[in-house]
Scaffold this motif. Structure first.
Motif, PDB file in Angstrom:
ATOM      1  N   VAL A 122       0.888  -1.269  -0.182  1.00 19.45           N
ATOM      2  CA  VAL A 122      -0.068   0.026  -0.180  1.00 19.45           C
ATOM      3  C   VAL A 122       0.844   1.211   0.037  1.00 19.45           C
ATOM      4  N   SER A 123       1.983   1.154   0.306  1.00 24.38           N
ATOM      5  CA  SER A 123       3.031   2.495   0.398  1.00 24.38           C
ATOM      6  C   SER A 123       4.423   1.997   0.101  1.00 24.38           C
ATOM      7  N   CYS A 124       5.325   3.071  -0.626  1.00 24.07           N
ATOM      8  CA  CYS A 124       6.473   2.815  -0.871  1.00 24.07           C
ATOM      9  C   CYS A 124       7.125   4.288  -0.888  1.00 24.07           C
ATOM     10  N   VAL A 125       8.601   4.129  -0.614  1.00 21.64           N
ATOM     11  CA  VAL A 125       9.359   5.231  -0.602  1.00 21.64           C
ATOM     12  C   VAL A 125      10.803   5.121  -1.229  1.00 21.64           C
ATOM     13  N   ALA A 126      10.920   6.231  -1.911  1.00 27.30           N
ATOM     14  CA  ALA A 126      12.356   6.421  -2.612  1.00 27.30           C
ATOM     15  C   ALA A 126      12.872   7.774  -2.551  1.00 27.30           C
ATOM     16  N   ALA A 127      14.027   7.837  -2.723  1.00 28.39           N
ATOM     17  CA  ALA A 127      14.911   9.239  -2.505  1.00 28.39           C
ATOM     18  C   ALA A 127      14.165  10.064  -3.766  1.00 28.39           C
ATOM     19  N   TYR A 128      14.079   9.228  -4.758  1.00 30.78           N
ATOM     20  CA  TYR A 128      13.668   9.950  -6.213  1.00 30.78           C
ATOM     21  C   TYR A 128      11.986   9.779  -6.498  1.00 30.78           C
ATOM     22  N   GLN A 129      11.331  10.912  -6.643  1.00 28.80           N
ATOM     23  CA  GLN A 129      10.018  10.549  -6.809  1.00 28.80           C
ATOM     24  C   GLN A 129       9.670   9.885  -8.030  1.00 28.80           C
ATOM     25  N   SER A 130      10.475  10.157  -9.040  1.00 33.75           N
ATOM     26  CA  SER A 130      10.207   9.152 -10.410  1.00 33.75           C
ATOM     27  C   SER A 130      10.476   7.842 -10.123  1.00 33.75           C
ATOM     28  N   HIS A 131      11.373   7.275  -9.179  1.00 36.36           N
ATOM     29  CA  HIS A 131      11.588   5.884  -9.004  1.00 36.36           C
ATOM     30  C   HIS A 131      10.407   5.538  -8.293  1.00 36.36           C
ATOM     31  N   PHE A 148      11.182   8.587   4.576  1.00 37.22           N
ATOM     32  CA  PHE A 148      10.865   7.560   5.615  1.00 37.22           C
ATOM     33  C   PHE A 148       9.918   7.777   6.925  1.00 37.22           C
ATOM     34  N   GLU A 149       9.964   9.142   7.238  1.00 33.27           N
ATOM     35  CA  GLU A 149       9.204   9.673   8.202  1.00 33.27           C
ATOM     36  C   GLU A 149       7.796   9.609   7.831  1.00 33.27           C
ATOM     37  N   ASP A 150       7.407  10.054   6.573  1.00 36.56           N
ATOM     38  CA  ASP A 150       6.159   9.757   5.961  1.00 36.56           C
ATOM     39  C   ASP A 150       5.371   8.688   5.956  1.00 36.56           C
ATOM     40  N   LEU A 151       6.255   7.628   5.655  1.00 30.48           N
ATOM     41  CA  LEU A 151       5.890   6.296   5.373  1.00 30.48           C
ATOM     42  C   LEU A 151       5.675   5.809   6.799  1.00 30.48           C
ATOM     43  N   ALA A 152       6.337   6.100   7.859  1.00 27.77           N
ATOM     44  CA  ALA A 152       6.255   5.429   9.144  1.00 27.77           C
ATOM     45  C   ALA A 152       5.048   5.872   9.629  1.00 27.77           C
ATOM     46  N   ARG A 153       4.755   7.065   9.489  1.00 27.94           N
ATOM     47  CA  ARG A 153       3.360   7.590   9.962  1.00 27.94           C
ATOM     48  C   ARG A 153       2.192   7.511   9.059  1.00 27.94           C
ATOM     49  N   CYS A 154       2.233   6.475   7.937  1.00 23.71           N
ATOM     50  CA  CYS A 154       1.184   6.161   7.128  1.00 23.71           C
ATOM     51  C   CYS A 154       0.052   5.171   7.893  1.00 23.71           C
ATOM     52  N   PRO A 155      -0.853   5.615   8.253  1.00 18.32           N
ATOM     53  CA  PRO A 155      -1.708   4.904   8.831  1.00 18.32           C
ATOM     54  C   PRO A 155      -2.252   3.522   8.323  1.00 18.32           C
ATOM     55  N   ASP A 156      -2.025   3.493   6.898  1.00 15.95           N
ATOM     56  CA  ASP A 156      -2.739   2.168   6.133  1.00 15.95           C
ATOM     57  C   ASP A 156      -1.685   1.053   6.238  1.00 15.95           C
ATOM     58  N   VAL A 157      -0.515   1.445   6.895  1.00 15.73           N
ATOM     59  CA  VAL A 157       0.731   0.304   6.659  1.00 15.73           C
ATOM     60  C   VAL A 157       0.706  -0.472   7.921  1.00 15.73           C
ATOM     61  N   ASP A 158       0.778  -1.784   8.094  1.00 13.88           N
ATOM     62  CA  ASP A 158       0.677  -2.718   8.949  1.00 13.88           C
ATOM     63  C   ASP A 158       2.315  -3.253   9.186  1.00 13.88           C
ATOM     64  N   MET A 176      10.660   2.778  12.310  1.00 14.76           N
ATOM     65  CA  MET A 176       9.256   1.830  12.090  1.00 14.76           C
ATOM     66  C   MET A 176       8.763   1.439  13.327  1.00 14.76           C
ATOM     67  N   LEU A 177       9.627   1.024  14.290  1.00 17.37           N
ATOM     68  CA  LEU A 177       9.019   0.386  15.629  1.00 17.37           C
ATOM     69  C   LEU A 177       8.448   1.498  16.211  1.00 17.37           C
ATOM     70  N   ASN A 178       9.079   2.764  16.222  1.00 14.49           N
ATOM     71  CA  ASN A 178       8.622   3.819  17.143  1.00 14.49           C
ATOM     72  C   ASN A 178       7.424   4.315  16.526  1.00 14.49           C
ATOM     73  N   HIS A 179       6.949   3.888  15.304  1.00  9.87           N
ATOM     74  CA  HIS A 179       5.645   4.492  14.955  1.00  9.87           C
ATOM     75  C   HIS A 179       4.634   3.057  14.969  1.00  9.87           C
ATOM     76  N   ASP A 180       5.144   2.058  15.606  1.00  8.50           N
ATOM     77  CA  ASP A 180       4.162   0.911  15.742  1.00  8.50           C
ATOM     78  C   ASP A 180       3.830   0.205  14.543  1.00  8.50           C
ATOM     79  N   LYS A 181       4.933  -0.054  13.698  1.00  2.14           N
ATOM     80  CA  LYS A 181       4.856  -0.810  12.599  1.00  2.14           C
ATOM     81  C   LYS A 181       5.612  -1.972  12.739  1.00  2.14           C
ATOM     82  N   HIS A 182       4.992  -3.328  12.389  1.00  2.50           N
ATOM     83  CA  HIS A 182       5.689  -4.416  12.365  1.00  2.50           C
ATOM     84  C   HIS A 182       6.895  -4.297  11.389  1.00  2.50           C
ATOM     85  N   VAL A 183       8.007  -5.196  11.671  1.00  3.62           N
ATOM     86  CA  VAL A 183       8.963  -5.134  10.632  1.00  3.62           C
ATOM     87  C   VAL A 183       9.700  -6.373  10.093  1.00  3.62           C
ATOM     88  N   LEU A 184      10.062  -6.427   8.791  1.00  3.77           N
ATOM     89  CA  LEU A 184      10.900  -7.522   8.099  1.00  3.77           C
ATOM     90  C   LEU A 184      12.071  -6.938   7.619  1.00  3.77           C
TER      91      LEU A 184
END
Length: 481
Positions: A122-131, A148-158, A176-184
């Protein structure tokens, strides 16, 4: 008497056939081996009467397959984990990708072969918007970020799949753990044991799932290997030989933290998976370049009862890239043991086709579609409320980090490299001494005292040494008794 002899002969022939049947790859006797003449002449346990052949084990199905089907194929669904490949009913697991990379692209391809109701990016992050936009178009991702901070705050990500350069793993996992996201997180989880310990403490304190991405543990080949070991098919285990060598440039290798962190972990985790115990000692030798990065290593892990694991890794040359697990009664070979789809025993070879059949998505790295098993393991653990996976637990991540620190210290890698002593110029000035090439130069004109350093007075060249000492108030040396 004749009846007794006839009964003994008949019993021995049946026994021979029954023993031979147990040796066959299919568990069934061939027609030629069932004939009385052949059974008398055959040797029990001899495999010269048939050729080893590959046998496909279709154990990589998901929701459409029941646990009983797996047992029929000779596979124990409980070997190494208590989950079932039929999956757990529940909500769709929503993934965030941080950041977009070749490995992340392969992970997205692996998710595509799983049931659509199980996983979705549902979400992805890259340094360049085109990528980020290109990745989103390929995999139909809704949210695109360049932070990365914006993705960590995204409410749609488990849960977040983390795959940046190895030295960045710790920082991103904490975020990611600080924003209550599970991590692989891809291996290695962190660069040092201390970093791993802090990360595990945070995940446990916040009740979040955290797993180091040791995805070979989840593939069917590894599970079938556990199946064989638990049933003592190899006899008493003796040793493991692993080799992994691929040419890698020094600049790229430095980004991954060295050949031991990038290659060596695969052989070490296999040894831990097979022997299931902490090694008693560790011996290591290797080669370190001018940047204190290890480019080759030979690792020997010693376990109880004389069991050993020998691991050779190199970034300078290509090796056979094979693992051999040896027991007293047999052995198993695994080609490309970090992503195996084939096991070869003394009698027969087994193949484990990747999911997707002929429509397997193309990946950048070899057999990376196999990461689908890892993703399904993550989902099952999260839906069960587990903080870790039994396939590769927190304690194993901590043990592996401890072993890596030991190896790096022995080789002098990274922070364990010997410190270069900065020069003390003042000390060097005082320690400078003129080097006289010819001792007879002391008697030449160039070594005469020609000036008084106290008064600046020029001394006549014909003065004797006694006169010079008297002029400079230099006391004469006492004669030795």
């Amino acid at each position: 008497m004749l009846k007794i002899l006839s009964w003994i002969k008949t019993r021995s022939n049946k026994s021979a056939v029954r023993c031979y049947q147990n040796q066959l790859p299919t568990g069934r006797a061939t027609r030629s081996s069932c004939r009385p003449d052949d059974s008398r002449s055959s040797v029990v346990g001899s495999h010269s009467m048939w050729r080893p052949r590959l046998r496909e084990l279709h154990v990589n199905r998901f929701s459409e397959q029941s646990p009983g089907d797996l047992a029929d194929n000779g596979y124990d669904s409980n070997a190494g984990s208590d989950d079932q490949w039929s999956g757990i009913n529940g909500p769709t697991l929503r993934w965030g990708i941080a950041p977009i990379s070749l490995m992340a692209d392969d992970f997205a391809a692996a998710l595509s072969v799983l049931p659509a109701q199980h996983h979705r990016i549902v979400s992805c992050v890259a340094a360049y918007q085109s990528h980020a936009l290109a990745f989103a178009d390929r995999h139909k991702v809704k949210n695109v970020y360049t932070s990365f901070e914006d993705l960590a705050r995204c409410p749609d990500v488990d849960v977040v799949y983390i795959s940046p350069l190895n030295p960045q793993h710790s920082e991103l996992c904490h975020l990611m753990l600080n924003h209550d996201k599970h991590v692989l997180c891809e291996k290695p989880l962190c660069m040092t044991e201390e970093q791993v310990l802090k990360l595990l403490d945070k995940a446990n304190a916040r009740g979040l799932f955290l797993m180091e991405g040791m995805w070979p543990r989840c593939v069917p080949a590894y599970r079938y290997l556990r199946h064989q070991i638990l049933r003592n098919r190899l006899g008493e285990l003796q040793h493991i030989h692993c080799t992994l060598g691929l040419p890698v440039s020094n600049s790229r290798l430095a980004l991954y933290g060295g050949v031991t962190s990038d290659f060596g972990v695969y052989g070490m985790q296999l040894a831990l998976w097979v022997f299931r115990e902490v090694p008693r000692c560790l011996k290591v030798s290797g080669k370190v370049n001018s940047e204190n990065v290890d480019v080759a290593a030979n690792i020997e892990m010693c376990f109880s009862h004389g069991k050993q694991a020998f691991i050779e890794v190199s970034s300078e040359k290509r090796l056979d890239n094979m693992a051999i697990i040896q027991g007293k009664e047999g052995s198993i070979k695994m080609g490309n043991y970090w992503c195996p789809t084939r096991l070869i025993t003394d009698q027969v070879g087994y193949e484990f086709p990747l999911p997707g059949g002929e429509e397997v998505p193309a990946t950048h790295y070899h057999n990376r579609v196999g990461m689908c098993y890892e993703a399904e393991e993550v989902r099952n653990c999260i839906l069960k409320g587990n903080n870790e996976s039994n396939v590769f637990s927190h304690s194993e991540s901590l043990l592996l980090a401890n072993l890596m620190d030991t190896i790096h210290a022995e080789l002098g890698v990274g922070e364990f490299a010997p410190a270069v002593k900065s020069p003390n110029f003042q000390e060097e000035v005082f320690s400078v001494r003129d080097v006289v090439q010819d001792p007879e130069e002391l008697d030449s004109e160039t070594c005469r005292v020609v000036q008084d350093v106290n008064t600046g007075e020029t001394l006549p060249c014909n003065r004797t040494e006694e006169e010079v000492e008297e002029k400079q108030n230099i006391p004469k040396a006492l004669d030795a008794p």
